[in-house]
Design a protein around this motif. Structure first.
Motif, mmCIF file in Angstrom:
data_model
loop_
_atom_site.group_PDB
_atom_site.id
_atom_site.type_symbol
_atom_site.label_atom_id
_atom_site.label_comp_id
_atom_site.label_asym_id
_atom_site.label_seq_id
_atom_site.Cartn_x
_atom_site.Cartn_y
_atom_site.Cartn_z
ATOM 1 N N PRO A 1 0.817 -1.237 0.000
ATOM 2 C CA PRO A 1 0.000 0.000 0.000
ATOM 3 C C PRO A 1 0.840 1.273 0.000
ATOM 4 C CG PRO A 1 0.101 -0.874 2.215
ATOM 5 C CD PRO A 1 0.845 -1.853 1.344
ATOM 6 N N TYR A 2 1.698 1.411 -1.013
ATOM 7 C CA TYR A 2 2.571 2.574 -1.088
ATOM 8 C C TYR A 2 2.487 3.212 -2.474
ATOM 9 C CZ TYR A 2 4.577 1.055 3.332
ATOM 10 O OH TYR A 2 4.735 0.701 4.651
ATOM 11 N N ALA A 3 2.915 4.457 -2.543
ATOM 12 C CA ALA A 3 3.022 5.184 -3.803
ATOM 13 C C ALA A 3 4.391 5.856 -3.830
ATOM 14 C CB ALA A 3 1.909 6.218 -3.925
ATOM 15 N N GLU A 4 4.775 6.320 -5.001
ATOM 16 C CA GLU A 4 6.117 6.887 -5.141
ATOM 17 C C GLU A 4 6.058 8.310 -5.677
ATOM 18 O OE1 GLU A 4 10.115 4.837 -6.450
ATOM 19 O OE2 GLU A 4 9.000 5.453 -8.240
ATOM 20 N N MET A 5 6.928 9.147 -5.119
ATOM 21 C CA MET A 5 7.104 10.513 -5.599
ATOM 22 C C MET A 5 8.515 10.640 -6.146
ATOM 23 S SD MET A 5 5.513 12.321 -2.169
ATOM 24 C CE MET A 5 5.655 13.998 -2.787
ATOM 25 N N SER A 6 8.668 11.403 -7.231
ATOM 26 C CA SER A 6 9.983 11.633 -7.825
ATOM 27 C C SER A 6 10.019 13.033 -8.432
ATOM 28 C CB SER A 6 10.291 10.574 -8.888
ATOM 29 O OG SER A 6 9.317 10.599 -9.912
ATOM 30 N N PRO A 7 11.209 13.579 -8.684
ATOM 31 C CA PRO A 7 11.283 14.927 -9.265
ATOM 32 C C PRO A 7 10.566 14.996 -10.605
ATOM 33 C CG PRO A 7 13.421 14.250 -8.420
ATOM 34 C CD PRO A 7 12.540 13.040 -8.367
ATOM 35 N N GLY A 8 9.775 16.045 -10.788
ATOM 36 C CA GLY A 8 9.056 16.248 -12.042
ATOM 37 C C GLY A 8 9.685 17.366 -12.855
ATOM 38 N N PRO A 9 9.032 17.749 -13.961
ATOM 39 C CA PRO A 9 9.565 18.823 -14.811
ATOM 40 C C PRO A 9 9.616 20.154 -14.071
ATOM 41 C CG PRO A 9 7.833 17.578 -15.931
ATOM 42 C CD PRO A 9 7.808 17.151 -14.495
ATOM 43 N N THR A 10 10.509 21.003 -14.510
ATOM 44 C CA THR A 10 10.595 22.365 -13.995
ATOM 45 C C THR A 10 10.543 23.314 -15.178
ATOM 46 O OG1 THR A 10 12.013 23.952 -12.822
ATOM 47 C CG2 THR A 10 13.113 22.114 -13.906
ATOM 48 N N VAL A 11 9.721 24.365 -15.072
ATOM 49 C CA VAL A 11 9.442 25.238 -16.212
ATOM 50 C C VAL A 11 9.716 26.687 -15.835
ATOM 51 C CG1 VAL A 11 7.680 26.036 -17.826
ATOM 52 C CG2 VAL A 11 7.673 23.650 -17.060
ATOM 53 N N ASN A 12 10.415 27.390 -16.726
ATOM 54 C CA ASN A 12 10.711 28.803 -16.502
ATOM 55 C C ASN A 12 9.468 29.641 -16.792
ATOM 56 O OD1 ASN A 12 11.916 31.277 -16.145
ATOM 57 N ND2 ASN A 12 13.153 31.190 -18.008
ATOM 58 N N THR A 13 8.917 30.286 -15.771
ATOM 59 C CA THR A 13 7.710 31.094 -15.967
ATOM 60 C C THR A 13 7.977 32.324 -16.830
ATOM 61 O OG1 THR A 13 8.082 32.365 -13.926
ATOM 62 C CG2 THR A 13 6.779 30.340 -13.742
ATOM 63 N N LEU A 14 9.240 32.673 -17.019
ATOM 64 C CA LEU A 14 9.588 33.820 -17.862
ATOM 65 C C LEU A 14 9.757 33.431 -19.324
ATOM 66 C CD1 LEU A 14 12.290 35.491 -15.572
ATOM 67 C CD2 LEU A 14 9.858 36.078 -15.760
ATOM 68 N N GLY A 15 9.768 32.137 -19.609
ATOM 69 C CA GLY A 15 10.072 31.679 -20.950
ATOM 70 C C GLY A 15 8.909 31.008 -21.645
ATOM 71 N N ASP A 16 9.256 30.110 -22.580
ATOM 72 C CA ASP A 16 8.264 29.382 -23.364
ATOM 73 C C ASP A 16 8.196 27.932 -22.904
ATOM 74 O OD1 ASP A 16 8.015 31.688 -24.783
ATOM 75 O OD2 ASP A 16 9.003 30.953 -26.602
ATOM 76 N N HIS A 17 7.047 27.320 -23.167
ATOM 77 C CA HIS A 17 6.867 25.893 -22.919
ATOM 78 C C HIS A 17 6.077 25.315 -24.085
ATOM 79 C CE1 HIS A 17 6.588 22.190 -20.667
ATOM 80 N NE2 HIS A 17 5.272 22.177 -20.817
ATOM 81 N N ASP A 18 6.647 24.304 -24.714
ATOM 82 C CA ASP A 18 6.030 23.708 -25.909
ATOM 83 C C ASP A 18 5.759 24.767 -26.976
ATOM 84 O OD1 ASP A 18 6.113 21.187 -24.788
ATOM 85 O OD2 ASP A 18 4.042 21.252 -24.066
#
Length: 364
Positions: free
Chosen positions: A28-45
């Protein structure tokens, strides 16, 4: 068969059995790991994360990165081998399944809740940034949600503006519950509202709403444990009108934890110069309309993800400081913030090179 050979064979078979059991036995466990990080000053996709129209903006540089955490899905059943590997892995964290999905929450329910929190965080980020810039923002209390099969269903609707309850003016969402619970279950409560459609038309035509309605609803007892209290089955929230357009475009992200970094990105684009001085700053934290920064989950995963992308400084909610400082990635400075004003002050110190008095996080 020699005893030594028999012992080795038995041990090998036992190891195989244990490994097979570990693969097939769910835990009964779940896993957390580092996710994406996005520059709020820039572009994404290929699209700007922040788009502002109707107000002068200024060039920015450097990074103000929001950070995320990846989690296993609600219906994923981790096995014992995966749990042990996760416990041993430095960059991952294994937690009880109910920590991420309490009360049997489904994947769909969790996704919907995260989307709502993300949307609300964007609104609060806009309000906090504009208030810091002394730009007026019009706000009012609305019906946020209506509970199915409740007394309010069909009588009140999401987006209705709540002007008063029983003739008492409503100024904050908390006022609604306070006024309703003055009643006993079974008593009538009178809402004065601007219907959602009338409010939307007034905003579109840049005018005051032309009509209000009085809606009488009979309260019922809440389903909560404890003392009986009257409810009508709505959640109140806040809506805003901004003097110009601020769009935040970031798909596949949920939850409220990017609020601080969105607010800083908006502030940076609306002011001359650069908040970061070209540095790579990342961070996290919820934010409310007043600019108060709140704690988030998965702080250890976020600092790891930020440093892996090149962050030198990490804006850390005060209530997360101890946990973050207990295992800080090498080369990352944790800056303690309690409000957007704290964050702006720290960034100003970084830009000026005056870092001796930066409010850094400690493990105690």
């Amino acid at each position: 068969m020699p005893r030594r050979t028999a012992t080795m064979l038995a041990s090998t078979l036992m190891l195989i059995v244990l490994l097979c059991a570990g693969v097939f036995i769910p835990v009964p466990y779940a896993e957390m790991s580092p996710g994406p990080t996005v520059n709020t000053l820039g572009d994404h996709d290929g699209e700007p994360v922040l788009r502002i129209d109707g107000r002068k903006t200024y060039p920015t540089d450097g990074h103000l990165n929001m950070t995320t955490v990846r989690v296993t899905s609600a219906d994923y059943r981790m096995n014992l081998v995966e749990a042990v590997y996760g416990w041993l892995a430095h960059d991952n964290k294994v937690v009880p399944h109910d920590t991420l999905y309490p009360d049997g929450k489904t994947e769909e329910q969790s996704t919907q809740e995260n989307a709502e929190e993300f949307s609300q965080s964007q609104e609060s980020a806009k309000v906090a940034a504009l208030k810091e810039l002394d730009v007026p923002v019009k706000s009012w209390v609305i019906v946020s949600t209506v509970v199915k099969d409740s007394p309010a269903e069909g009588r009140l609707h999401a987006g209705d503006v709540i002007k008063s309850v029983d003739g008492s003016a409503v100024r904050e969402p908390a006022d609604v519950a306070e006024l309703v619970t003055r009643h006993k279950p079974g008593e009538d409560v009178v809402f004065t509202i601007v219907p959602a459609k009338e409010q939307a038309a007034a905003e579109k035509e840049n005018r005051a709403p032309k009509r209000t309605e009085k809606v009488t609803i009979t309260t019922r007892a809440s389903d909560d444990a404890g003392d009986e209290r009257a409810v009508v089955g709505i959640a109140a929230g806040t809506d805003h009108t901004f003097p110009f357009t601020i769009d935040i475009e970031l798909a596949d992200v949920g939850g409220p934890s990017a609020g601080l970094m969105f607010a800083l990105g908006i502030y940076d684009k609306l002011t001359p110069g650069s908040l970061t001085g070209g540095r790579f700053v990342a961070g996290t934290g919820t934010i409310d309309d007043a600019g108060k920064v709140g704690p988030i989950g998965g702080i250890e995963m976020k600092t790891v993800g930020a440093r892996a992308k090149g962050a030198e400084y990490f804006l850390t909610p005060a209530d997360n400081c101890a946990a973050a400082a207990a295992d800080t990635p090498e080369g990352l400075t944790l800056i303690k913030v309690d409000t957007i004003h704290d964050a702006l002050g720290a960034l100003e110190d970084l830009d000026s090179g005056d870092t001796a008095d930066l409010p850094t996080c400690t493990a105690s």
